[in-house]
Design a protein around this motif. Structure first.
Motif, PDB file in Angstrom:
ATOM      1  N   GLU A  34      -8.868  -1.610  26.241  1.00 15.83           N
ATOM      2  CA  GLU A  34      -9.364  -0.786  27.338  1.00 15.83           C
ATOM      3  C   GLU A  34      -8.363  -0.814  28.490  1.00 15.83           C
ATOM      4  OE1 GLU A  34     -14.202  -1.185  26.882  1.00 15.83           O
ATOM      5  OE2 GLU A  34     -13.094  -2.770  27.924  1.00 15.83           O
ATOM      6  N   ASN A  35      -8.185   0.357  29.136  1.00 15.83           N
ATOM      7  CA  ASN A  35      -7.314   0.396  30.305  1.00 15.83           C
ATOM      8  C   ASN A  35      -8.081  -0.040  31.550  1.00 15.83           C
ATOM      9  OD1 ASN A  35      -8.858   2.601  31.104  1.00 15.83           O
ATOM     10  ND2 ASN A  35      -7.260   4.125  30.718  1.00 15.83           N
ATOM     11  N   LYS A  36      -7.469   0.119  32.689  1.00 16.01           N
ATOM     12  CA  LYS A  36      -8.104  -0.371  33.920  1.00 16.01           C
ATOM     13  C   LYS A  36      -9.388   0.386  34.255  1.00 16.01           C
ATOM     14  CE  LYS A  36      -5.101   2.537  36.779  1.00 16.01           C
ATOM     15  NZ  LYS A  36      -4.050   2.522  37.847  1.00 16.01           N
ATOM     16  N   ASN A  37      -9.545   1.571  33.660  1.00  8.89           N
ATOM     17  CA  ASN A  37     -10.771   2.356  33.870  1.00  8.89           C
ATOM     18  C   ASN A  37     -11.775   2.189  32.739  1.00  8.89           C
ATOM     19  OD1 ASN A  37      -9.696   3.524  36.271  1.00  8.89           O
ATOM     20  ND2 ASN A  37      -8.510   4.951  35.004  1.00  8.89           N
ATOM     21  N   ASN A  38     -11.531   1.225  31.846  1.00  8.29           N
ATOM     22  CA  ASN A  38     -12.371   0.940  30.681  1.00  8.29           C
ATOM     23  C   ASN A  38     -12.341   2.057  29.634  1.00  8.29           C
ATOM     24  OD1 ASN A  38     -13.268  -1.544  31.809  1.00  8.29           O
ATOM     25  ND2 ASN A  38     -14.828  -0.456  32.986  1.00  8.29           N
ATOM     26  N   ASP A  39     -11.309   2.905  29.663  1.00 10.76           N
ATOM     27  CA  ASP A  39     -11.131   3.910  28.621  1.00 10.76           C
ATOM     28  C   ASP A  39     -10.478   3.270  27.406  1.00 10.76           C
ATOM     29  OD1 ASP A  39     -12.044   6.008  30.318  1.00 10.76           O
ATOM     30  OD2 ASP A  39     -10.060   6.082  31.259  1.00 10.76           O
ATOM     31  N   LEU A  40     -10.923   3.669  26.200  1.00  9.10           N
ATOM     32  CA  LEU A  40     -10.362   3.124  24.972  1.00  9.10           C
ATOM     33  C   LEU A  40      -8.988   3.704  24.694  1.00  9.10           C
ATOM     34  CD1 LEU A  40     -13.497   3.319  22.645  1.00  9.10           C
ATOM     35  CD2 LEU A  40     -12.461   1.235  23.559  1.00  9.10           C
ATOM     36  N   LYS A  41      -8.085   2.842  24.203  1.00 11.58           N
ATOM     37  CA  LYS A  41      -6.756   3.266  23.778  1.00 11.58           C
ATOM     38  C   LYS A  41      -6.422   2.560  22.454  1.00 11.58           C
ATOM     39  CE  LYS A  41      -6.030   5.689  27.528  1.00 11.58           C
ATOM     40  NZ  LYS A  41      -5.886   7.160  27.510  1.00 11.58           N
ATOM     41  N   VAL A  42      -5.862   3.310  21.523  1.00  8.08           N
ATOM     42  CA  VAL A  42      -5.477   2.747  20.230  1.00  8.08           C
ATOM     43  C   VAL A  42      -4.154   2.003  20.375  1.00  8.08           C
ATOM     44  CG1 VAL A  42      -4.821   3.284  17.851  1.00  8.08           C
ATOM     45  CG2 VAL A  42      -6.616   4.610  18.973  1.00  8.08           C
ATOM     46  N   THR A  43      -4.117   0.770  19.898  1.00 14.45           N
ATOM     47  CA  THR A  43      -2.856   0.031  19.851  1.00 14.45           C
ATOM     48  C   THR A  43      -2.334  -0.087  18.422  1.00 14.45           C
ATOM     49  OG1 THR A  43      -4.012  -2.107  19.716  1.00 14.45           O
ATOM     50  CG2 THR A  43      -3.437  -1.299  21.916  1.00 14.45           C
ATOM     51  N   GLU A  44      -3.228   0.036  17.443  1.00 14.17           N
ATOM     52  CA  GLU A  44      -2.801  -0.118  16.049  1.00 14.17           C
ATOM     53  C   GLU A  44      -3.887   0.437  15.132  1.00 14.17           C
ATOM     54  OE1 GLU A  44      -1.478  -3.857  13.116  1.00 14.17           O
ATOM     55  OE2 GLU A  44      -1.536  -4.098  15.298  1.00 14.17           O
ATOM     56  N   VAL A  45      -3.468   1.066  14.034  1.00 14.79           N
ATOM     57  CA  VAL A  45      -4.394   1.470  12.972  1.00 14.79           C
ATOM     58  C   VAL A  45      -3.846   0.930  11.665  1.00 14.79           C
ATOM     59  CG1 VAL A  45      -5.617   3.346  11.832  1.00 14.79           C
ATOM     60  CG2 VAL A  45      -4.908   3.613  14.225  1.00 14.79           C
ATOM     61  N   ASN A  46      -4.609   0.067  11.031  1.00 10.27           N
ATOM     62  CA  ASN A  46      -4.200  -0.481   9.737  1.00 10.27           C
ATOM     63  C   ASN A  46      -4.898   0.274   8.609  1.00 10.27           C
ATOM     64  OD1 ASN A  46      -2.464  -2.638  10.624  1.00 10.27           O
ATOM     65  ND2 ASN A  46      -4.299  -3.668  11.372  1.00 10.27           N
ATOM     66  N   ILE A  47      -4.213   0.417   7.496  1.00  5.29           N
ATOM     67  CA  ILE A  47      -4.698   1.207   6.361  1.00  5.29           C
ATOM     68  C   ILE A  47      -5.262   0.291   5.286  1.00  5.29           C
ATOM     69  CG2 ILE A  47      -3.353   3.316   6.663  1.00  5.29           C
ATOM     70  CD1 ILE A  47      -1.112   1.770   5.094  1.00  5.29           C
ATOM     71  N   ARG A  48      -6.037  -0.665   5.719  1.00  6.47           N
ATOM     72  CA  ARG A  48      -6.555  -1.680   4.804  1.00  6.47           C
ATOM     73  C   ARG A  48      -7.686  -2.426   5.489  1.00  6.47           C
ATOM     74  NH1 ARG A  48      -4.960  -6.128   7.297  1.00  6.47           N
ATOM     75  NH2 ARG A  48      -2.979  -6.192   8.436  1.00  6.47           N
ATOM     76  N   HIS A  49      -8.310  -3.329   4.756  1.00  6.18           N
ATOM     77  CA  HIS A  49      -9.296  -4.226   5.356  1.00  6.18           C
ATOM     78  C   HIS A  49      -8.607  -5.086   6.409  1.00  6.18           C
ATOM     79  CE1 HIS A  49     -12.703  -3.757   2.448  1.00  6.18           C
ATOM     80  NE2 HIS A  49     -11.711  -3.286   1.703  1.00  6.18           N
ATOM     81  N   ILE A  67       0.837  -1.202   0.000  1.00  3.27           N
ATOM     82  CA  ILE A  67       0.000   0.000   0.000  1.00  3.27           C
ATOM     83  C   ILE A  67       0.875   1.257   0.000  1.00  3.27           C
ATOM     84  CG2 ILE A  67      -1.619   1.358   1.395  1.00  3.27           C
ATOM     85  CD1 ILE A  67      -2.909  -1.295   2.242  1.00  3.27           C
ATOM     86  N   VAL A  68       1.916   1.244   0.830  1.00  3.68           N
ATOM     87  CA  VAL A  68       2.835   2.386   0.877  1.00  3.68           C
ATOM     88  C   VAL A  68       3.515   2.579  -0.475  1.00  3.68           C
ATOM     89  CG1 VAL A  68       4.969   3.265   1.910  1.00  3.68           C
ATOM     90  CG2 VAL A  68       3.217   2.228   3.369  1.00  3.68           C
ATOM     91  N   GLU A  69       3.953   1.475  -1.104  1.00  4.81           N
ATOM     92  CA  GLU A  69       4.640   1.580  -2.395  1.00  4.81           C
ATOM     93  C   GLU A  69       3.696   2.045  -3.497  1.00  4.81           C
ATOM     94  OE1 GLU A  69       7.900   1.380  -2.807  1.00  4.81           O
ATOM     95  OE2 GLU A  69       7.989   1.094  -0.631  1.00  4.81           O
ATOM     96  N   TRP A  70       2.449   1.598  -3.470  1.00 12.94           N
ATOM     97  CA  TRP A  70       1.475   2.085  -4.465  1.00 12.94           C
ATOM     98  C   TRP A  70       1.215   3.580  -4.250  1.00 12.94           C
ATOM     99  CZ3 TRP A  70      -2.299  -0.566  -7.898  1.00 12.94           C
ATOM    100  CH2 TRP A  70      -1.880  -1.849  -8.257  1.00 12.94           C
ATOM    101  N   GLY A  71       1.206   4.016  -2.992  1.00  7.90           N
ATOM    102  CA  GLY A  71       1.063   5.441  -2.725  1.00  7.90           C
ATOM    103  C   GLY A  71       2.237   6.233  -3.256  1.00  7.90           C
ATOM    104  N   ASP A  72       3.436   5.674  -3.129  1.00 12.79           N
ATOM    105  CA  ASP A  72       4.632   6.323  -3.672  1.00 12.79           C
ATOM    106  C   ASP A  72       4.565   6.407  -5.192  1.00 12.79           C
ATOM    107  OD1 ASP A  72       7.429   7.332  -3.204  1.00 12.79           O
ATOM    108  OD2 ASP A  72       7.908   5.613  -4.463  1.00 12.79           O
ATOM    109  N   TYR A  73       4.074   5.332  -5.814  1.00 12.89           N
ATOM    110  CA  TYR A  73       3.911   5.302  -7.276  1.00 12.89           C
ATOM    111  C   TYR A  73       2.970   6.425  -7.717  1.00 12.89           C
ATOM    112  CZ  TYR A  73       2.934   3.313 -11.937  1.00 12.89           C
ATOM    113  OH  TYR A  73       2.786   3.113 -13.300  1.00 12.89           O
ATOM    114  N   LYS A  74       1.876   6.601  -6.967  1.00 16.21           N
ATOM    115  CA  LYS A  74       0.907   7.654  -7.299  1.00 16.21           C
ATOM    116  C   LYS A  74       1.559   9.035  -7.201  1.00 16.21           C
ATOM    117  CE  LYS A  74      -3.109   9.905  -7.679  1.00 16.21           C
ATOM    118  NZ  LYS A  74      -4.115   9.820  -6.611  1.00 16.21           N
ATOM    119  N   GLU A  75       2.369   9.249  -6.166  1.00 17.67           N
ATOM    120  CA  GLU A  75       3.028  10.544  -6.009  1.00 17.67           C
ATOM    121  C   GLU A  75       3.984  10.837  -7.164  1.00 17.67           C
ATOM    122  OE1 GLU A  75       4.905  11.285  -2.300  1.00 17.67           O
ATOM    123  OE2 GLU A  75       3.023  11.291  -1.160  1.00 17.67           O
ATOM    124  N   LYS A  76       4.666   9.806  -7.646  1.00 16.05           N
ATOM    125  CA  LYS A  76       5.662   9.986  -8.702  1.00 16.05           C
ATOM    126  C   LYS A  76       5.029  10.134 -10.083  1.00 16.05           C
ATOM    127  CE  LYS A  76       9.386   7.484  -6.336  1.00 16.05           C
ATOM    128  NZ  LYS A  76      10.169   6.218  -6.291  1.00 16.05           N
TER     129      LYS A  76
END
Length: 362
Positions: A280-295, A90-99
């Protein structure tokens, strides 16, 4: 006849995408590529039909021969659209688009800047540091393990994982400084990683669709138990054995706010599919561990219970707009569905946990 290219066809998610497309778009010709000549996707069948009509072994995406190969393939096989799944590609296709100012064929994905920033978890942590979106995180390397900083600022237990890759690569709950040093010794091949506060709550996932900076739809689930959990030191393998589909709007709101924050900081538009891993942390608050740029790996299972971003992606690529896409920023499943997954078998979807048999005395 239209022709669709799916890259990384040996992976679980690309195979899941191909299976849904076989079911909903039987008129399409599917071509699969992978750098591994033993890719399972080359040889699988679905409903008595090959998963892909043609398959090819491709160069690695960093290889200078990769895009000449893609360009020849697109031209010779008359490829109309592509699902590009591995994040490195995905990153390489994005680079191709930029070029070049265009992609080798029609795709639906984020720009290179956003893709690069989210693929590397240390970059993502830098973008989100001093916010409530992520747990307190320290970037570390084999050369600079920051023993004192980890012990004083995070303390133990804490969570370690590689900065790139999915499936919980290198993940482990560190109990003390000795377990940290042992992890460094065992994982000498991993140069860069992040260490963050330990999050004891639920493991959640959220899949979202954006189009030209507009949040179109999203849906969530809980990863409750893992396939072959005892085979991994962290007991997290990246493959969920038992999961629950959730109708919790707060998850969608949190993830949408996070996407908007990142895009504003990078000065880019949100466009494409985003997949969140959250704890979720010990207080049940949401925390992001990862964001993927795809399905994500659950995309096919979600499609079977009404949240079908594979079909949406196909319609967007065919139409070049949202004319056939239903907006559902807070998608709700019509039943309390759960799913079961395992190695080498198709996922099983059930209407709810009430179907599980009780222990019985005989």
């Amino acid at each position: 006849m239209k022709t669709l290219l799916i890259t990384g066809i040996g992976g679980l998610t690309p195979r899941s995408i191909a299976t849904i497309i076989r079911e909903k778009y039987p008129q399409y010709k599917i071509i699969g590529i992978d750098a591994n000549n033993k890719s399972m996707g080359f040889f699988m069948s679905v409903n008595c039909r090959r998963l892909v009509d043609e398959y090819y072994v491709c160069p690695l995406c960093k290889d200078p021969k990769y895009f000449p190969f893609i360009e020849r393939l697109v031209k010779s096989r008359n490829i109309d659209y592509a699902f590009v799944q591995p994040e490195a590609e995905i990153v390489e296709w994005g680079d191709y688009k930029e070029k070049h100012g265009y992609y080798p064929c029609e795709v639906f994905m984020s720009c290179k800047t956003l893709s690069e920033s989210l693929r590397d978890k240390s970059i993502m942590a830098s973008l989100l540091e001093e916010t409530d979106f992520i747990p307190k995180t320290i970037k570390v390397s084999q050369e600079n393990p920051k023993f004192t900083e980890i012990e004083n600022e995070l303390g133990f237990p804490c969570w370690i994982r590689a900065t790139q890759g999915t499936g919980g690569l290198g993940s482990l709950c560190l109990k003390n400084i000795e377990s940290y040093k042992a992890w460094l010794f065992i994982n000498k091949n991993i140069n860069h990683f992040t260490i963050s506060e330990y999050l004891p709550g639920r493991h959640l996932a959220n899949q979202m669709l954006y189009y030209n900076d507009e949040y179109i739809k999203g849906a969530a689930l809980e990863c409750a138990e893992y396939v072959m959990a005892n085979a991994a030191p962290s007991h997290v393998t990246g493959n969920t054995h038992f999961g629950r589909f959730l109708n919790e709007d707060s998850i969608n709101i949190f993830c949408d706010n996070c996407v908007k924050y990142i895009c504003k900081k990078l000065n880019v538009q949100a466009h494409g599919i985003f997949s969140f891993d959250l704890k979720e942390n010990k207080n049940n608050d949401l925390k992001v561990t990862e964001v993927n740029i795809r399905h994500m790996a659950y995309t096919g299972v979600m499609a079977h219970v009404g949240f079908d971003l594979i079909d949406d992606t196909m319609k967007i690529m065919e139409d070049g707009n949202l004319s056939r896409i239903e907006r559902a920023p807070f998608f709700h499943y019509d039943k309390p569905y759960i799913f079961l997954r395992d190695v080498d078998v198709e996922p099983i979807i059930l209407d709810g946990e009430y179907v599980f048999p009780k222990n019985q005395n005989i």
